[in-house]
Scaffold this motif. Structure first.
Motif, mmCIF file in Angstrom:
data_model
loop_
_atom_site.group_PDB
_atom_site.id
_atom_site.type_symbol
_atom_site.label_atom_id
_atom_site.label_comp_id
_atom_site.label_asym_id
_atom_site.label_seq_id
_atom_site.Cartn_x
_atom_site.Cartn_y
_atom_site.Cartn_z
ATOM 1 N N ARG A 484 1.073 -1.158 -0.110
ATOM 2 C CA ARG A 484 -0.120 -0.155 -0.300
ATOM 3 C C ARG A 484 0.629 1.149 -0.152
ATOM 4 O O ARG A 484 1.961 1.020 0.615
ATOM 5 C CB ARG A 484 -0.684 -0.226 1.087
ATOM 6 N N VAL A 485 0.225 2.446 -0.692
ATOM 7 C CA VAL A 485 1.724 3.460 -1.338
ATOM 8 C C VAL A 485 1.350 4.349 0.310
ATOM 9 O O VAL A 485 0.246 4.194 1.316
ATOM 10 C CB VAL A 485 0.566 4.078 -1.801
ATOM 11 N N VAL A 486 2.568 4.463 0.998
ATOM 12 C CA VAL A 486 2.420 5.665 1.562
ATOM 13 C C VAL A 486 2.789 6.641 1.547
ATOM 14 O O VAL A 486 1.806 8.036 1.978
ATOM 15 C CB VAL A 486 3.694 5.320 2.620
ATOM 16 N N ARG A 487 3.586 7.340 0.668
ATOM 17 C CA ARG A 487 4.093 8.513 0.107
ATOM 18 C C ARG A 487 4.245 8.499 -0.991
ATOM 19 O O ARG A 487 5.524 7.672 -1.347
ATOM 20 C CB ARG A 487 4.673 9.529 1.416
ATOM 21 N N TYR A 488 4.512 9.696 -2.267
ATOM 22 C CA TYR A 488 6.011 9.625 -2.834
ATOM 23 C C TYR A 488 6.755 10.873 -2.517
ATOM 24 O O TYR A 488 6.899 11.323 -1.907
ATOM 25 C CB TYR A 488 5.400 10.989 -4.554
ATOM 26 N N ARG A 489 7.922 10.141 -3.505
ATOM 27 C CA ARG A 489 9.274 10.001 -2.385
ATOM 28 C C ARG A 489 9.536 11.361 -3.348
ATOM 29 O O ARG A 489 10.857 11.007 -4.073
ATOM 30 C CB ARG A 489 10.289 9.290 -1.881
ATOM 31 N N PRO A 490 9.711 12.742 -3.255
ATOM 32 C CA PRO A 490 10.727 13.500 -4.200
ATOM 33 C C PRO A 490 11.619 13.894 -3.861
ATOM 34 O O PRO A 490 12.622 14.350 -5.048
ATOM 35 C CB PRO A 490 9.885 14.968 -3.840
ATOM 36 N N ASP A 491 12.191 13.343 -3.076
ATOM 37 C CA ASP A 491 13.742 13.787 -2.296
ATOM 38 C C ASP A 491 14.664 12.348 -3.309
ATOM 39 O O ASP A 491 15.314 12.231 -3.128
ATOM 40 C CB ASP A 491 13.872 13.741 -1.123
ATOM 41 N N ARG A 492 14.110 11.155 -3.403
ATOM 42 C CA ARG A 492 14.657 9.868 -3.904
ATOM 43 C C ARG A 492 14.518 10.420 -5.800
ATOM 44 O O ARG A 492 13.849 10.642 -6.152
ATOM 45 C CB ARG A 492 14.052 8.994 -3.426
ATOM 46 N N SER A 493 15.649 9.663 -6.393
ATOM 47 C CA SER A 493 15.543 9.506 -7.668
ATOM 48 C C SER A 493 15.639 8.383 -7.493
ATOM 49 O O SER A 493 15.561 7.023 -6.814
ATOM 50 C CB SER A 493 16.387 10.512 -8.355
ATOM 51 N N PRO A 494 15.417 7.942 -8.832
ATOM 52 C CA PRO A 494 15.146 5.975 -9.091
ATOM 53 C C PRO A 494 16.454 5.523 -8.936
ATOM 54 O O PRO A 494 16.420 4.073 -8.721
ATOM 55 C CB PRO A 494 15.184 5.510 -10.603
ATOM 56 N N ALA A 495 17.998 6.000 -8.981
ATOM 57 C CA ALA A 495 18.520 5.144 -8.135
ATOM 58 C C ALA A 495 19.399 4.899 -7.152
ATOM 59 O O ALA A 495 19.878 4.678 -6.310
ATOM 60 C CB ALA A 495 20.147 6.630 -8.542
ATOM 61 N N ASP A 496 18.121 5.483 -6.036
ATOM 62 C CA ASP A 496 17.844 5.431 -5.141
ATOM 63 C C ASP A 496 17.275 4.825 -4.396
ATOM 64 O O ASP A 496 16.653 4.459 -3.113
ATOM 65 C CB ASP A 496 17.247 7.067 -4.251
#
Length: 510
Positions: A484-496
């Motif tokens: 289940r979705v907690v939140r989107y992470r704008p502080d992280r990139s796919p490499a993270d």
């Protein structure tokens, strides 16, 4: 070197899932590179122009409907010079001049070269040549130890600089790269632990158990009165966090590099919503009521002494000395060293009781291994969470009709390929989030279908899950359980994003 050689190597990398084959193709290309070509080639294959973001979008590129060149003629220096001129074109009338420069470049490019340029300029070059693969290729091309390449990259933060150093000076030049105050170091990362008992059994009793906050990772450098702050992705945010700058400037030292987390607390000292903390890093006019509090858990340099290679126990002693005064004690991440199992459980209970996520268990004999997730640091949360890449979304049914709902989730491929799909979920989404997905996803679409969209792998979402199970349905042979979705992470990139191995680690009995 012809630009077509880079395009051909990119195609070879995209055509295989083998990490060894990817690294071999890139290494062969690097061996033939000369001068500044050595810097441009790894940057392009990792999807980043040397000049950084160039502000070129699809609207501009769509107007460049030039007939392609019939045979390759562009060289790597030709393209790099054109991108440098493009980056330096600003001011009145710059839009027309930039479009003319792009037109000249695209006219000289073949069809395959034009396609590569479009993807490079729009940030959508996804051929799987991730940093780790490029670093392996640099080591092979320069005939130097991979560990030396990775360490130099950790300390410089630059693939192009690391490639140039390795190929020009070999191992001696790589070992001469040191931590520099004012140049951020790639952060060390924690892998997921199955449970507190399991992690303690794995690492033994020579550990530190510290709170895991629901905040933003920060790295802070001080050189005299000059203090600078970077995020986990090495984006500088100094100007937006004056309270953090002031607190580090007050410490009794001349130079320091601190690693930690920051978050906004409410009047009761409990963490505010994650988005409140992140608003301080992305807004030109941040809410003055959102005040950030720093919590430092590591010290990489102090007054002329680099501590990266020292065991964590030594680094923690140095940090404790720096923050010894009563006025600075609140800057230290709460935790306990060498706890009994009962004491470790008390730290976890205290962290959860204070509204935090859990704990991180760290081996006291471990050096600072930047940019890597490994056993030395393991995070423990009551509910498993993973940061995964959003690969697509399906149109909803019933009350969700007309909105993009069920998202496809991918784990990072540790061998440098495209993210590997490990499940889907539509749970945990508010109406507001569904509306945001429906507005946002079409602009990131790689393919559009009647059932929904496939996306460029750009967005990272945090999901909670009950575990994982073996499944032939997905390429990685594993599937999420009750995600289940907690939140989107704008502080992280796919490499993270978390790797496929982190999902496999959650298999029952695995």
């Amino acid at each position: 070197m012809l630009f077509a050689d880079v395009v051909t190597a990119s195609a070879a990398v995209a055509a295989t899932r083998s990490r060894t084959a990817k690294a071999t193709a890139i290494a062969d290309l690097l061996r033939r590179a000369d001068g500044d070509e050595v810097r441009a080639v790894p940057a392009w294959l990792a999807g980043d122009p040397l000049q950084g973001r160039l502000g070129v979008g699809w609207r501009t590129l769509s107007r460049l409907a030039h007939d392609p060149a019939t045979s390759p003629q562009l060289t790597v220096p030709d393209v790099d010079r054109a991108l440098t001129e493009l980056a330096g074109t600003t001011g009145t009338g710059s839009a027309a001049r930039r479009e003319a420069l792009l037109g000249q470049l695209f006219t000289a490019a073949t069809t395959d070269e034009q396609r590569f340029l479009v993807r490079l300029l729009t940030g959508e070059l996804r051929q799987g040549a991730l940093e780790g693969v490029v670093l392996d290729a640099i080591a092979a091309a320069a005939d130097v130890p991979t560990a030396a390449v990775r360490r130099a990259f950790m300390l410089s933060g630059s693939l192009p600089d690391t490639a140039a150093t390795a190929l020009a000076g070999g191992t001696d030049a790589l070992e001469a790269v040191h931590l520099r105050i004012g140049r951020p170091v790639r952060p060390m990362l924690a892998g997921p632990g199955a449970s507190l008992d399991a992690v303690l059994a794995d690492l033994g009793d020579a550990v530190a158990v510290e709170h895991k906050l629901d905040g933003a990772r920060i790295q802070v450098h001080r050189d005299g009165d000059v203090v600078r702050v970077w995020t986990r992705t090495l984006r500088e945010v100094t100007d937006g966090v004056p309270e953090l700058v002031a607190q580090v400037r007050s410490l009794p030292c001349r130079t320091a590099v601190l690693d930690g987390e920051t978050l906004a607390l409410d009047d009761d000292g409990r963490p505010r919503a994650f988005q409140d903390t992140m608003s301080r890093f992305g807004s030109d006019e941040p809410d003055p009521a959102v005040v950030l509090s720093p919590f430092f858990f590591d010290l990489l340099h102090l007054d002329g002494r680099d501590l990266l290679d020292e065991p964590l126990a030594v680094r923690l002693d140095a940090l404790a000395g720096l923050l010894a005064g009563a006025e600075h004690a609140a800057l230290r991440m709460p935790g306990v060293r060498r706890p009994t199992p009962e004491q470790a459980a008390e730290v976890l209970d205290a962290a959860l009781g204070a509204g935090h996520e859990g704990v991180v268990v760290k081996a006291l004999d471990a050096p600072y291994a930047a940019g890597r997730r490994g056993r030395a640091w393991q995070k423990v949360k009551p509910v498993h969470t993973l940061d995964l890449v959003v690969l697509g979304a399906e149109w909803g049914y019933g009350r969700r009709a007309g909105r993009l709902s069920n998202i496809h989730l991918g784990a990072r491929d540790p061998d440098g390929g495209e993210p590997v799909m490990v499940g889907k979920t539509f749970k945990g989404m508010t109406d507001e989030l569904l509306d945001w997905q429906t507005r946002t996803f079409p602009g990131l679409a790689r393919e559009q279908h009647e059932w929904g969209v496939l996306l460029e792998p750009e967005l990272v979402v945090e999901v909670a899950l009950d575990g994982a199970q073996r499944s032939p349905r997905y390429p990685g042979g594993v599937a999420l359980r009750f995600a289940r979705v907690v939140r989107y992470r704008p502080d992280r990139s796919p490499a993270d994003a978390d790797p496929l191995d982190a999902v496999r680690a959650l298999l029952a009995g695995g």
